[in-house]
Design a protein around this motif. Structure first.
Motif: not given
Length: 267
Positions: A94-102, A159-163
């Motif tokens: 599976l591909p990965a989405v790295i989630m960056l927290h606040g 993928g990259l994701m952050g709030w």
């Protein structure tokens, strides 16, 4: 404000402000009563009034999907906690989405506060969401990605994701790694000005940018989104109802995860 844990702490008031607080509570309480929320709010005092007022202004926090999530894998990399949220029926590769927290969050926040694993399951995305404690000091490309690869995940393109501050970090990391390594990036309420954002470096990476209309970063987010589109980038998102809080972040999660699912492909 960075309501990473579900809401801001109420500001403290010196003793000399108690009368003002009482008068504001009385006035706001009357307005809430007119809207049908006064009884419950007044029953729990000023904090209840603030919460009810926030619900009127920012909207209620959506309940997460009832869909059963996939498994969570917990481990440590360089003494940092890493949590991997897998979709139901996950398979190797599976591909990965790295989630960056606040700023106020940690590796557990995306799962404990925002139920991102339930939203992932409900949306049918076939990728994993990976979060790590204290990501600003972590070596994501040099340590985290090799770790994920050795554990059966496809990290050729991530993928990259952050709030909030994590959103700003996701944009910077995407610009650093480039389109050869990043399939898409998602940033909600990124705490970075349009003048400082690496827009030209993101032109060849699909970007989702969004912000609540009552968020102090809404204007900068809108300017960045317009700038990316003017440069010819694939850019989605926009300014919608809400604040920088749990309600807004849960509200946009389905759209964000669907965006990532469209752009993350096996190599």
């Amino acid at each position: 404000m960075d309501a990473e844990r579900g809401g801001d702490e109420a500001p403290s008031h010196p003793s000399g402000d108690r009368g003002h607080l009482g008068r504001r509570a009385f006035l706001v309480g009357g307005g809430l009563a007119a809207l049908g929320l006064g009884g419950a709010a007044l029953a729990v005092g000023p904090d209840g009034i603030r919460g009810a007022y926030a619900q009127i202004v920012c909207g209620a926090v959506p309940e997460p999907p009832v869909t059963s999530p996939g498994t969570l894998q917990r481990s440590r990399v360089d003494r940092r906690r890493v949590i991997i949220g897998l979709p139901p029926g996950a398979e190797d590769g599976l591909p990965a989405v790295i989630m960056l927290h606040g700023a106020a969050g940690d590796a557990r926040t995306p799962f404990d506060v925002y139920a991102i694993d339930r939203y992932l399951a409900a949306g049918g995305g076939r990728f994993a969401v990976v979060s790590i404690d204290d990501w600003p000091s972590a070596d994501i490309p040099g340590t985290l990605l090799p770790y994920l690869n050795t554990n059966g995940m496809d990290t050729t393109k991530i993928g990259l994701m952050g709030w909030s501050s994590g959103g700003a970090g996701a944009l910077r990391l995407a610009a650093e790694l480039g389109p050869e390594q990043v399939a898409a990036v998602v940033a909600a309420s990124p705490t970075v000005s349009a003048a400082q954002a690496p827009l030209r470096e993101l032109v060849d990476i699909p970007v989702w940018l969004g912000c609540g209309e009552r968020d102090a970063w809404a204007r900068q987010t809108q300017t960045m989104l317009k700038g990316l589109k003017a440069l010819g980038a694939t850019a989605e998102g926009g300014i919608t109802e809400g604040c920088q809080d749990t309600a807004y972040r849960r509200r946009v999660l389905p759209e964000q995860l669907a965006f990532l699912a469209r752009h993350i492909q096996r190599t």
